[in-house]
Design a protein around this motif. Structure first.
Motif, short mmCIF file in Angstrom:
data_model
loop_
_atom_site.label_atom_id
_atom_site.label_comp_id
_atom_site.label_asym_id
_atom_site.label_seq_id
_atom_site.Cartn_x
_atom_site.Cartn_y
_atom_site.Cartn_z
N GLY A 34 -0.42 3.71 -21.81
CA GLY A 34 -0.18 2.21 -21.48
C GLY A 34 -0.09 1.99 -20.12
N VAL A 35 0.56 0.63 -19.87
CA VAL A 35 0.77 0.34 -18.54
C VAL A 35 1.59 1.12 -17.73
CG1 VAL A 35 1.62 -1.65 -17.24
CG2 VAL A 35 0.14 -2.18 -19.29
N GLN A 36 1.22 1.71 -16.66
CA GLN A 36 2.03 2.71 -15.98
C GLN A 36 1.82 2.34 -14.34
OE1 GLN A 36 3.82 5.17 -16.69
NE2 GLN A 36 2.80 5.91 -18.89
N PRO A 37 2.79 2.43 -13.58
CA PRO A 37 2.83 2.08 -12.12
C PRO A 37 1.76 2.91 -11.44
CG PRO A 37 4.76 3.38 -12.43
CD PRO A 37 4.27 2.97 -13.71
N LEU A 38 1.12 2.13 -10.90
CA LEU A 38 -0.02 3.01 -9.96
C LEU A 38 -0.36 2.60 -8.38
CD1 LEU A 38 -2.97 2.64 -12.78
CD2 LEU A 38 -1.37 4.65 -12.25
N ILE A 39 -0.77 3.18 -7.74
CA ILE A 39 -1.07 2.91 -6.19
C ILE A 39 -2.03 1.85 -6.34
CG2 ILE A 39 -2.02 3.78 -4.04
CD1 ILE A 39 -1.05 6.70 -5.35
N LEU A 40 -1.52 0.97 -5.33
CA LEU A 40 -2.60 -0.37 -5.05
C LEU A 40 -2.64 -0.22 -3.25
CD1 LEU A 40 -4.69 -2.46 -5.75
CD2 LEU A 40 -2.69 -3.97 -5.79
N ASP A 41 -3.67 0.25 -2.68
CA ASP A 41 -3.71 0.28 -1.12
C ASP A 41 -5.09 -0.34 -1.03
OD1 ASP A 41 -5.47 2.62 -1.61
OD2 ASP A 41 -3.88 3.70 -1.00
N ARG A 42 -5.32 -0.46 0.19
CA ARG A 42 -6.52 -1.16 0.80
C ARG A 42 -7.93 -0.34 0.30
NH1 ARG A 42 -5.96 -1.68 7.16
NH2 ARG A 42 -4.97 0.54 6.68
N VAL A 43 -7.83 1.15 0.17
CA VAL A 43 -8.99 1.69 -0.35
C VAL A 43 -9.14 1.29 -1.84
CG1 VAL A 43 -9.87 3.85 -0.72
CG2 VAL A 43 -8.74 3.66 1.25
N VAL A 44 -8.16 1.57 -2.59
CA VAL A 44 -8.24 1.32 -4.09
C VAL A 44 -8.83 -0.22 -4.22
CG1 VAL A 44 -6.93 0.87 -6.16
CG2 VAL A 44 -6.56 2.89 -4.66
N GLY B 220 0.66 -1.14 -0.03
CA GLY B 220 0.00 0.03 0.01
C GLY B 220 0.86 1.36 0.06
N LEU B 221 2.16 1.14 0.52
CA LEU B 221 2.73 2.37 0.42
C LEU B 221 4.12 2.37 -0.62
CD1 LEU B 221 3.45 2.91 4.45
CD2 LEU B 221 2.28 4.57 2.78
N PHE B 222 4.65 1.02 -0.91
CA PHE B 222 5.82 1.04 -1.69
C PHE B 222 5.27 1.12 -3.32
CE2 PHE B 222 5.56 -3.87 -1.39
CZ PHE B 222 5.28 -4.03 -2.59
N THR B 223 3.79 0.81 -3.33
CA THR B 223 3.17 1.25 -4.84
C THR B 223 3.17 2.48 -4.94
OG1 THR B 223 0.97 0.76 -4.11
CG2 THR B 223 1.95 -1.12 -5.27
N LYS B 224 3.02 3.13 -3.94
CA LYS B 224 3.10 4.90 -4.08
C LYS B 224 4.44 5.14 -4.44
CE LYS B 224 -0.63 5.66 -0.68
NZ LYS B 224 -1.25 4.27 -0.44
N VAL B 225 5.47 4.74 -4.10
CA VAL B 225 6.80 5.05 -4.24
C VAL B 225 6.98 4.69 -6.05
CG1 VAL B 225 9.15 4.61 -3.94
CG2 VAL B 225 7.65 4.57 -2.03
N LEU B 226 6.56 3.51 -6.15
CA LEU B 226 6.78 2.99 -7.84
C LEU B 226 5.94 4.04 -8.38
CD1 LEU B 226 6.56 -0.76 -7.16
CD2 LEU B 226 8.66 0.30 -7.59
N TYR B 227 4.84 4.39 -8.05
CA TYR B 227 4.17 5.39 -8.69
C TYR B 227 4.77 6.58 -9.02
CZ TYR B 227 0.37 9.10 -9.40
OH TYR B 227 -0.33 10.22 -9.74
#
Length: 209
Positions: A149-159, A132-139
């Motif tokens: 196209g395919v881009q890094p995005l946030i995936l946390d509990r809310v999403v 939930g946090l490191f996908t924010k870093v990757l985003y």
């Protein structure tokens, strides 16, 4: 003077509220990002500016992580404490840099590699830094606006709790790299169909988070 409208990305509704004094007191000085806003409101563009500086070599991995975590935790009281624990486990920023080197020219294989490194204790796994946090870093470090196209995005509990079944993500925490990539592909298709950015799809699902 920069107006709020110039800071807002399509789909972003408001800045995230933070308490800079609490963060300053909790974090080591070397981890504080240069020229980061002290007004108490952090926009996504503020964090992207630190990510741009990181890619240019003028910001450290630790400064990037601080900017992302301030935005990610917002006003949550335990945020500075948890961020300090994450930073303390990587005092030179080497583990972060190792994970992020994979997204210098992101494609699906590179994103998969970066995601797996963040989950692997032998690579870049840090305390209190789950998906939930490191996908924010990757985003923030890997997103390329205007490319599609395919881009890094946030995936946390809310999403995750609001995604449709066709996005391929379970409702639990600790999603696999393949679930994340399935979600990125789904968001890319949705963005193309709607004529918007992939992160605008994420914002619509996650209500600005």
């Amino acid at each position: 003077m920069t107006m709020a409208g110039e800071l807002t990305l399509p789909g972003e509704q408001a800045p995230i509220t933070v308490h800079p004094d609490r963060w300053r007191a909790a974090l080591p000085p070397d981890a504080w990002p240069d020229n980061f806003p002290l007004s108490g409101g952090v926009w996504r563009r503020d964090v992207f500016a630190v990510a741009d500086a990181y890619r240019a070599g003028s910001a450290s991995p630790r400064q990037l992580l601080t900017a992302v975590l301030m935005w990610g935790y917002g006003p949550i009281g335990y945020g500075p404490w948890r961020a300090a624990k994450s930073l303390d486990a990587d005092p030179e920023g080497q583990r972060l840099a190792h994970a992020l080197e994979a997204v210098s020219a992101p494609d699906e294989d590179a994103l998969r590699t970066a995601y797996r490194r963040f989950r692997d204790p032998n690579h870049a796994r840090l305390p209190w830094l789950g998906p939930g946090l490191f996908t924010k870093v990757l985003y923030f470090v890997g997103y390329r606006r205007g490319v599609g196209g395919v881009q890094p995005l946030i995936l946390d509990r809310v999403v995750a709790s609001r995604l449709p079944a066709e996005a391929g993500v379970g409702r639990r925490n600790g999603w696999s790299s393949e679930e994340w990539l399935a979600y990125l592909r789904w968001a890319a298709e949705e963005a193309q169909a709607r004529g918007i950015e992939p992160d605008a799809v994420e914002m619509a699902v996650g209500d600005n988070r």
